[in-house]
Design an enzyme around this catalytic site. Structure first.
Site, PDB file in Angstrom:
ATOM      1  N   ASP A  12       0.811  -1.226   0.000  1.00 48.38           N
ATOM      2  CA  ASP A  12       0.000   0.000   0.000  1.00 48.38           C
ATOM      3  C   ASP A  12       0.838   1.267   0.000  1.00 48.38           C
ATOM      4  O   ASP A  12       0.454   2.298   0.554  1.00 48.38           O
ATOM      5  CB  ASP A  12      -0.969   0.015   1.208  1.00 48.38           C
ATOM      6  CG  ASP A  12      -1.852  -1.211   1.227  1.00 48.38           C
ATOM      7  OD1 ASP A  12      -2.243  -1.664   0.140  1.00 48.38           O
ATOM      8  OD2 ASP A  12      -2.135  -1.721   2.326  1.00 48.38           O
ATOM      9  N   LYS A  15       1.846   2.129  -5.112  1.00 49.24           N
ATOM     10  CA  LYS A  15       2.360   1.568  -6.374  1.00 49.24           C
ATOM     11  C   LYS A  15       1.427   1.915  -7.527  1.00 49.24           C
ATOM     12  O   LYS A  15       1.871   2.252  -8.627  1.00 49.24           O
ATOM     13  CB  LYS A  15       2.502   0.033  -6.249  1.00 49.24           C
ATOM     14  CG  LYS A  15       3.488  -0.399  -5.175  1.00 49.24           C
ATOM     15  CD  LYS A  15       3.520  -1.907  -4.987  1.00 49.24           C
ATOM     16  CE  LYS A  15       2.275  -2.492  -4.383  1.00 49.24           C
ATOM     17  NZ  LYS A  15       2.044  -2.161  -2.961  1.00 49.24           N
ATOM     18  N   GLY A  39      -4.724  -4.133  -3.755  1.00 46.80           N
ATOM     19  CA  GLY A  39      -5.670  -3.045  -4.028  1.00 46.80           C
ATOM     20  C   GLY A  39      -4.843  -1.840  -4.409  1.00 46.80           C
ATOM     21  O   GLY A  39      -4.172  -1.264  -3.561  1.00 46.80           O
ATOM     22  N   HIS A  40      -4.807  -1.519  -5.681  1.00 47.30           N
ATOM     23  CA  HIS A  40      -3.964  -0.426  -6.173  1.00 47.30           C
ATOM     24  C   HIS A  40      -4.867   0.722  -6.608  1.00 47.30           C
ATOM     25  O   HIS A  40      -5.670   0.579  -7.532  1.00 47.30           O
ATOM     26  CB  HIS A  40      -3.092  -0.907  -7.346  1.00 47.30           C
ATOM     27  CG  HIS A  40      -2.108  -1.962  -6.947  1.00 47.30           C
ATOM     28  ND1 HIS A  40      -1.211  -2.524  -7.827  1.00 47.30           N
ATOM     29  CD2 HIS A  40      -1.861  -2.547  -5.750  1.00 47.30           C
ATOM     30  CE1 HIS A  40      -0.465  -3.406  -7.175  1.00 47.30           C
ATOM     31  NE2 HIS A  40      -0.852  -3.441  -5.915  1.00 47.30           N
ATOM     32  N   ARG A 147       1.417 -29.032  -7.554  1.00 47.32           N
ATOM     33  CA  ARG A 147       1.203 -29.511  -8.929  1.00 47.32           C
ATOM     34  C   ARG A 147      -0.190 -30.099  -9.129  1.00 47.32           C
ATOM     35  O   ARG A 147      -0.377 -31.080  -9.832  1.00 47.32           O
ATOM     36  CB  ARG A 147       2.302 -30.519  -9.326  1.00 47.32           C
ATOM     37  CG  ARG A 147       3.678 -29.897  -9.286  1.00 47.32           C
ATOM     38  CD  ARG A 147       4.778 -30.886  -9.188  1.00 47.32           C
ATOM     39  NE  ARG A 147       4.734 -31.576  -7.920  1.00 47.32           N
ATOM     40  CZ  ARG A 147       5.647 -32.452  -7.510  1.00 47.32           C
ATOM     41  NH1 ARG A 147       6.670 -32.736  -8.285  1.00 47.32           N
ATOM     42  NH2 ARG A 147       5.545 -33.049  -6.347  1.00 47.32           N
ATOM     43  N   GLN A 227       1.768  -6.282  -3.406  1.00 41.99           N
ATOM     44  CA  GLN A 227       2.311  -6.464  -2.073  1.00 41.99           C
ATOM     45  C   GLN A 227       3.677  -5.759  -1.985  1.00 41.99           C
ATOM     46  O   GLN A 227       3.840  -4.726  -2.593  1.00 41.99           O
ATOM     47  CB  GLN A 227       2.391  -7.962  -1.682  1.00 41.99           C
ATOM     48  CG  GLN A 227       1.021  -8.577  -1.470  1.00 41.99           C
ATOM     49  CD  GLN A 227       0.343  -8.996  -2.757  1.00 41.99           C
ATOM     50  OE1 GLN A 227       0.915  -9.724  -3.562  1.00 41.99           O
ATOM     51  NE2 GLN A 227      -0.877  -8.555  -2.980  1.00 41.99           N
TER      52      GLN A 227
HETATM   53  P1  GDP Z   1      -0.750   0.388  -3.530  1.00 45.59           P
HETATM   54  O1  GDP Z   1      -1.395  -0.861  -3.056  1.00 45.59           O
HETATM   55  O2  GDP Z   1       0.721   0.398  -3.287  1.00 45.59           O
HETATM   56  O3  GDP Z   1      -1.090   0.740  -4.949  1.00 45.59           O
HETATM   57  O4  GDP Z   1      -1.349   1.557  -2.617  1.00 45.59           O
HETATM   58  P2  GDP Z   1      -2.902   1.754  -2.196  1.00 45.59           P
HETATM   59  O5  GDP Z   1      -3.650   2.254  -3.360  1.00 45.59           O
HETATM   60  O6  GDP Z   1      -3.398   0.541  -1.485  1.00 45.59           O
HETATM   61  O7  GDP Z   1      -2.752   2.859  -1.056  1.00 45.59           O
HETATM   62  C1  GDP Z   1      -2.175   4.100  -1.312  1.00 45.59           C
HETATM   63  C2  GDP Z   1      -3.220   5.189  -0.970  1.00 45.59           C
HETATM   64  O8  GDP Z   1      -2.574   6.433  -0.852  1.00 45.59           O
HETATM   65  C3  GDP Z   1      -4.265   5.363  -2.045  1.00 45.59           C
HETATM   66  O9  GDP Z   1      -5.471   5.742  -1.428  1.00 45.59           O
HETATM   67  C4  GDP Z   1      -3.713   6.510  -2.883  1.00 45.59           C
HETATM   68  O10 GDP Z   1      -4.742   7.234  -3.564  1.00 45.59           O
HETATM   69  C5  GDP Z   1      -3.073   7.365  -1.825  1.00 45.59           C
HETATM   70  N1  GDP Z   1      -1.886   8.134  -2.221  1.00 45.59           N
HETATM   71  C6  GDP Z   1      -0.879   7.791  -3.070  1.00 45.59           C
HETATM   72  N2  GDP Z   1       0.086   8.720  -3.056  1.00 45.59           N
HETATM   73  C7  GDP Z   1      -0.311   9.674  -2.178  1.00 45.59           C
HETATM   74  C8  GDP Z   1       0.281  10.880  -1.688  1.00 45.59           C
HETATM   75  O11 GDP Z   1       1.391  11.265  -2.046  1.00 45.59           O
HETATM   76  N3  GDP Z   1      -0.425  11.598  -0.750  1.00 45.59           N
HETATM   77  C9  GDP Z   1      -1.636  11.188  -0.298  1.00 45.59           C
HETATM   78  N4  GDP Z   1      -2.232  11.938   0.605  1.00 45.59           N
HETATM   79  N5  GDP Z   1      -2.221  10.054  -0.735  1.00 45.59           N
HETATM   80  C10 GDP Z   1      -1.558   9.313  -1.641  1.00 45.59           C
HETATM   81  P1  IMO Z   2      -1.044  -4.163  -2.271  1.00 47.79           P
HETATM   82  O1  IMO Z   2      -0.606  -4.751  -3.595  1.00 47.79           O
HETATM   83  C1  IMO Z   2      -1.002  -4.658   2.069  1.00 47.79           C
HETATM   84  C2  IMO Z   2      -1.109  -8.775   3.559  1.00 47.79           C
HETATM   85  C3  IMO Z   2      -2.325  -9.226   4.333  1.00 47.79           C
HETATM   86  C4  IMO Z   2      -1.694 -10.229   5.269  1.00 47.79           C
HETATM   87  C5  IMO Z   2      -0.635 -10.880   4.398  1.00 47.79           C
HETATM   88  C6  IMO Z   2      -1.069 -12.189   3.763  1.00 47.79           C
HETATM   89  O2  IMO Z   2      -2.296  -3.383  -2.333  1.00 47.79           O
HETATM   90  O3  IMO Z   2       0.103  -3.464  -1.606  1.00 47.79           O
HETATM   91  P2  IMO Z   2      -2.733 -12.786   1.782  1.00 47.79           P
HETATM   92  O4  IMO Z   2      -4.184 -12.478   1.594  1.00 47.79           O
HETATM   93  O5  IMO Z   2      -1.851 -12.232   0.720  1.00 47.79           O
HETATM   94  O6  IMO Z   2      -2.484 -14.235   2.030  1.00 47.79           O
HETATM   95  O7  IMO Z   2      -2.340 -12.027   3.167  1.00 47.79           O
HETATM   96  O8  IMO Z   2      -0.334  -9.951   3.381  1.00 47.79           O
HETATM   97  N1  IMO Z   2      -1.389  -8.216   2.216  1.00 47.79           N
HETATM   98  C7  IMO Z   2      -1.301  -6.921   1.911  1.00 47.79           C
HETATM   99  N2  IMO Z   2      -1.036  -5.848   2.694  1.00 47.79           N
HETATM  100  N3  IMO Z   2      -1.184  -4.491   0.739  1.00 47.79           N
HETATM  101  C8  IMO Z   2      -1.404  -5.563  -0.065  1.00 47.79           C
HETATM  102  O9  IMO Z   2      -1.435  -5.474  -1.403  1.00 47.79           O
HETATM  103  C9  IMO Z   2      -1.528  -6.830   0.525  1.00 47.79           C
HETATM  104  N4  IMO Z   2      -1.774  -8.077   0.047  1.00 47.79           N
HETATM  105  C10 IMO Z   2      -1.676  -8.905   1.086  1.00 47.79           C
HETATM  106  O10 IMO Z   2      -2.921  -8.141   5.021  1.00 47.79           O
HETATM  107  O11 IMO Z   2      -1.033  -9.557   6.319  1.00 47.79           O
HETATM  108 MG    MG Z   3      -2.924  -1.501  -1.799  1.00 50.85          MG
END
Ligand code: GDP
Ligand code: IMO
Ligand code: MG
Length: 440
Positions: A12, A15, A39-40, A147, A227
């Protein structure tokens, strides 16, 4: 020019934002591991208003017309979740076709019993639960390694698929019975399988040849990690990890490309740290400050809505991510979230059982015992939201960034000051040293 984007903490990091921002400069965007546990978030301005997309399986390049998005062989695909995601994108006016979304025939499928097993296994772990996303990720990868898995390629042969699903359901039911879980309805599974086959088969192809031929022919590839390094099955805080290689090695095995095809690697990292689920987190703030960062940063899971744990920047983790992935540069996100703080801490080492170390221990119990050794810096206490020129940042923010870069061991190619594309400081100089000549 092929670039890998990798999470440098526990996920999170933003990315999705970075991949979406630079996708226009690449021909192909590919996911190589993980599944709909990811969740991106991508926020774009369309028709005069902000539109939010949360992508789970589909690469974050999909909103850009003319790009080919690839779900690589290393991804585990839940067909129902993918179909929902396609429908949601189409409902928002994003084109998703068999031409712009390719699924590797070697990618394994997540089936209903994987989700049931994920729940049952987590429940059986009690206090030591991983805190998974309950998306069936671990059990699907287990079956792949054993497998016994069913692959996306199987969706292209309806008769063979029916046979495989029938056999798989019988095996799955033996396992589910052991856990006392509800059994799979074989007829329903086969009916679902035939629907998935009809809707998804047109997207299924040999993406290994596609990607290698495309890069050979001069097309550029953006690899989107899901992740992060500290959730990597080998390099993360085992067993509190996901079940795939989310660090850069996974990009080769999960896309079917050689290491020499990756020209540069950029790690995405927050200006502080978050983690969802269980497991060690040395710099965690279990107090009002941690809550304030969660509130200001909107730190709630993009997939599950769970509150994210929050804490100070951990340079031990950052240096480890730089080392394991060979990061050429970092993309620092969410600087703006720290705007109100009067002082900031940076963890530069751990003290474990009285010993100071600058290394990430292999053992989760040792990592749990790690006390952070902090440096303290003054906060800037002014608004940085949306700043896109480094020189416009308050001096103390510049000093904080300089120190983060120094203790992490990599320069910043991007500094993000908001969720939108234009809320980004871009270092053309650092990017060109990575071999990327982008004018974003
Ligand atoms: P990812 O899983 O690495 O793609 O990240 P997520 O989307 O799960 O979480 C990142 C969150 O931070 C999202 O709600 C983005 O919209 C938000 N975000 C990304 N960059 C910035 C930033 O520079 N400032 C703020 N305030 N929010 C950001
Ligand atoms: P993005 O791509 C943050 C965490 C789960 C748990 C562990 C294992 O959005 O950064 P799983 O369901 O993969 O077997 O869970 O990994 N986890 C994440 N934490 N961002 C994610 O994806 C994650 N995907 C899995 O919370 O601790
Ligand atoms: Mg995420």
């Amino acid at each position: 020019m092929n670039l890998a984007i990798i999470g440098a903490q526990w996920g999170d990091e933003g990315k999705g934002k970075i991949v979406d921002l630079i996708a226009p400069h690449f021909d192909i965007v590919a996911r190589y591991q993980g599944g709909h546990n990811a969740g991106h978030t991508v926020i774009i301005r369309r028709n005069g208003e902000d539109q939010k997309f949360v992508l789970h399986l589909i690469p974050s390049g999909i909103t850009h017309p003319g790009k080919t998005c690839v779900i690589g062989n290393g991804v585990v695909v839940h067909p129902g979740a993918l179909l929902t995601e396609i429908d949601e994108l189409r409902a928002k006016g994003i084109e998703v076709t068999a031409a712009n979304l390719l699924i590797s025939n070697r990618a394994h499928l997540i089936l209903p019993h994987h989700i049931a097993l994920d729940r049952a296994i987590e429940a059986s772990r009690g206090n030591s639960a991983v805190g998974t996303t309950m998306r069936g990720i671990g059990p699907a990868y287990e079956e792949k390694m054993a497998r016994r898995g069913i692959r996306a390629g199987d969706l292209t042969d309806a008769a063979g698929l029916v046979e495989k699903l029938a056999h798989n359901a019988k095996q799955a039911n033996r396992l589910l019975a052991m856990f006392g879980s509800d059994l799979i309805d074989e007829k329903q599974l086969i009916a679902d399988g035939l629907r998935w086959s009809e809707l998804l088969a047109p997207h299924v192809t040999d993406t290994t040849y596609f990607l290698n031929h495309a890069t050979r022919d001069g097309k550029s590839l953006l690899l989107e990690g899901a992740q992060a390094t500290m959730l990597d099955i080998d390099h993360g805080t085992y067993p509190f990890v996901t079940s795939s290689n989310s660090s850069v090695g996974g990009a080769c095995t999960g896309a079917g490309i050689p290491p020499s095809a990756i020209n540069a690697t950029i790690g995405v990292i927050k200006a502080y740290t978050t983690r969802v689920g269980g497991g060690p987190f040395p710099t965690e703030l279990n107090d009002a400050l941690g809550e304030a960062i969660r509130a200001k940063g909107g730190e709630y899971g993009a997939s599950t809505g769970r509150p994210r744990r929050t804490g100070w920047f951990d340079a031990v983790v950052a240096r480890y991510a730089v080392m394991v992935n060979g990061l050429d540069a970092l993309a620092l996100t969410k600087l703006d979230v720290l705007d109100d703080l009067d002082e900031l801490k940076i963890c530069v080492a751990y003290k474990i059982n009285g010993q100071v170390t600058e290394q990430v221990p292999y053992d989760a119990d040792q990592m749990n015992a790690a006390e952070p050794v902090y440096e303290t810096m003054p906060g800037w206490q002014s608004n940085t939201v949306g700043i896109s020129n480094f020189d416009d940042l308050p001096e103390r923010a510049q000093q904080y960034l300089a120190r983060l870069s120094e203790v992490s061991g990599a320069p910043f190619a991007f500094i993000s000051t908001g969720a939108e594309r234009n809320e980004t400081i871009i270092s053309a100089d650092v990017l060109s040293r990575c071999g990327l000549h982008l004018t974003v």
